[in-house]
Design an enzyme around this catalytic site. Structure first.
Site, short mmCIF file in Angstrom:
data_model
loop_
_atom_site.label_atom_id
_atom_site.label_comp_id
_atom_site.label_asym_id
_atom_site.label_seq_id
_atom_site.Cartn_x
_atom_site.Cartn_y
_atom_site.Cartn_z
CE LYS A 196 -13.19 7.28 0.62
NZ LYS A 196 -13.20 8.22 -0.49
CE LYS A 218 -16.83 13.12 1.93
NZ LYS A 218 -15.81 13.02 0.87
CD GLU A 234 -19.82 -2.05 0.16
OE1 GLU A 234 -19.64 -2.03 -1.07
OE2 GLU A 234 -20.68 -1.35 0.73
CE LYS A 249 -9.22 6.96 0.82
NZ LYS A 249 -9.79 7.81 -0.18
CB SER A 275 -4.13 12.67 3.56
OG SER A 275 -5.44 12.58 4.11
CE1 TYR A 314 -1.67 11.70 -1.22
CE2 TYR A 314 -2.13 10.44 0.79
CZ TYR A 314 -2.57 11.10 -0.33
OH TYR A 314 -3.92 11.17 -0.60
C1 PBG Z 1 -13.09 11.34 -1.84
C2 PBG Z 1 -11.73 10.85 -1.49
C3 PBG Z 1 -11.15 10.99 -0.25
C4 PBG Z 1 -9.88 10.43 -0.33
C5 PBG Z 1 -9.71 9.95 -1.63
N1 PBG Z 1 -10.89 10.21 -2.34
C6 PBG Z 1 -11.65 11.66 0.97
C7 PBG Z 1 -13.00 11.38 1.42
O1 PBG Z 1 -13.60 10.35 1.16
O2 PBG Z 1 -13.53 12.28 2.09
C8 PBG Z 1 -8.92 10.39 0.80
C9 PBG Z 1 -7.49 10.16 0.49
C10 PBG Z 1 -6.57 10.49 1.61
O3 PBG Z 1 -6.97 10.86 2.72
O4 PBG Z 1 -5.37 10.38 1.36
N2 PBG Z 1 -13.74 10.76 -2.88
#
Ligand code: PBG
Length: 325
Positions: A196, A218, A234, A249, A275, A314
Site C-alpha cells: 500500500k 502517512k 512486503e 493499492k 477513490s 467503486y
Molecule cells: C486507511 C484506508 C485508506 C483507504 C482504505 N483504507 C486511506 C488511507 O490510507 O489514508 C483508501 C481507499 C480509497 O482511496 O479508495 N486505512
C-alpha cells in the site's frame, strides 16, 4: 504486399475479437467497498465521489442484497465513526456493539452467503486520522498491532469472513493470524494490504470517512511510490505471516507492481482501484472529456490483465451492468 502474418485478421470483427480476448471481467472479480454511517434510512452522496454513497445499516443491507443478486460475491466494509467516539487508541474499534460490528451482523443475517470483508485500521477511529496510535509525532508500531489484532478478533466474532488490515504496520499479519487462532476463529481469512503506497489518490476516501491525517502524512508506514522491490519484500513477508490474499493499492498507477507481485506469490492478488481513480473518471466524464463506461471497462480490464485476481472498485456495480450488456 505478400505477408505471411497479418495480425489484423484476428481483429476484424467483434465476434473474432471476443473469441481471442485474453482478459475477461466477471462479476466475481469485484469487491464492492461500502461506507456505513449511523442512523436509518440514510443514503448521502460523497461530494468528491459522485454517484457513490454513505449509507446507514438498513440501506447498506439492501445494497448488499442487490450486489449479491448481480453476482458480486464480496463487500469491503468501512465505517464513519462519530467524532465524539474517536480517541488515540481505537477504543471504539473494539466495541462489540460498534457500528462496524453491528453492520457485519446485519449483513450476515440478511445475506449469509456474501463474503464480508472488513477494514482493519485505526484511522476512522483516530482523533489524529492516523492508522496507528500516536505518541509525540510518531505512529507507534507494536502497540498499534496489539489493537489491530483485537479489532480483527472482534470483527470475526461479529461474523466477518475476511479481515483486511489496511494500516501497513510491521508484523500485523502474524499477530492477527495468531489472535484469530487463539480465539477459535480458524476459518477467518486475512486480506493484507501488503503493498500500500502513500498516495494522493486516497483523497476522496478521506472525505468520505472524515479520516484525513490531522498532522503530517502517512509516509512512515505506507510505501514510497518510487519503490518496486520493496513491494515484493512486503508481500512475501505477509504471505509468510499468514495472509490469504495480498493487495496492491492503488491500482492504475501501479500496474507494474501488480504484475510483479502476481509473478512472485502463489496466493490470490487483489488490487484496489481507489477513490481518486474513481473520482478522476467521474470528473472527466462529467466534463464530457471521457466516455465513462468505456473508461470503466478499460481501466478494470487493464488491472486484471496486469495480474489482479480480485479488484476492489467503486465501479463494481457499473462494471457488472456493462459486462451483462
Ligand atoms: C486507511 C484506508 C485508506 C483507504 C482504505 N483504507 C486511506 C488511507 O490510507 O489514508 C483508501 C481507499 C480509497 O482511496 O479508495 N486505512
Amino acid at each position: 504486399m505478400h505477408l505471411i502474418r497479418r495480425n489484423r485478421i484476428l481483429r476484424q470483427s467483434p465476434a473474432i475479437r471476443a473469441m481471442v480476448a485474453e482478459t475477461i471481467l466477471r462479476p466475481s472479480d469485484f469487491i464492492a467497498p461500502l461506507f456505513i454511517i449511523e442512523g436509518s434510512g440514510i443514503k448521502e452522496e460523497i461530494p468528491s465521489m459522485q454517484g457513490y454513497y454513505r449509507r446507514s445499516i438498513d440501506l447498506t443491507v439492501q445494497e448488499v442484497k442487490e450486489l449479491w443478486a448481480m453476482g458480486i460475491k464480496s463487500v469491503l466494509l468501512f465505517i464513519k465513526c462519530k467524532d465524539e467516539l474517536k480517541d488515540n487508541r481505537g477504543t471504539e474499534a473494539l466495541n462489540p456493539d460498534g457500528l462496524m460490528q453491528r453492520s457485519i451482523r446485519a449483513i450476515k443475517d440478511a445475506c449469509p452467503d456474501v463474503v464480508v470483508m472488513t477494514d482493519v485500521a485505526l484511522d476512522p477511529f483516530s482523533t489524529y486520522g492516523h492508522d496507528g496510535i500516536v505518541e509525540g509525532s510518531e505512529i507507534v508500531n507494536d502497540a498499534t498491532v496489539e489493537v489491530l489484532a483485537k479489532m480483527s478478533v472482534s470483527h470475526a466474532q461479529a461474523g466477518a469472513d475476511i479481515v483486511a488490515p489496511s494500516d501497513m504496520m510491521d508484523g500485523r499479519i502474524l499477530a492477527i493470524r495468531d489472535a484469530l487462532e487463539q480465539s477459535g476463529y480458524a476459518k477467518t481469512g486475512i486480506m493484507a494490504y501488503s503493498a500500500k503506497y502513500a498516495s494522493c489518490f486516497y483523497g476522496p476516501f478521506r472525505d468520505a470517512l472524515d479520516s484525513a491525517p490531522g498532522f503530517g502524512d502517512k509516509k512512515t508506514y505506507q510505501m514510497d511510490y518510487a519503490n518496486r522491490r520493496e513491494a515484493i519484500k512486503e508481500v512475501l513477508m505477509d504471505v509468510e505471516e499468514g495472509a490469504d490474499i495480498v493487495m496492491v493499492k492503488p491500482a492504475m498507477a501501479y500496474l507494474d507492481i501488480i504484475r510483479e507481485v502476481r509473478d512472485n506469490v502463489d496466493v490470490p492478488v487483489s488490487a484496489y482501484h481507489v477513490s481518486g481513480e474513481y473520482a478522476m473518471i467521474k470528473a472527466a466524464a462529467k466534463m464530457g472529456w471521457l466516455d465513462e463506461n468505456k473508461a470503466i471497462m478499460e481501466s478494470l480490464t487493464s488491472i486484471k490483465r496486469a495480474g489482479a485476481d480480485l479488484i476492489a472498485t467503486y465501479f463494481a456495480k457499473d462494471a457488472v451492468k456493462l459486462i451483462n450488456g
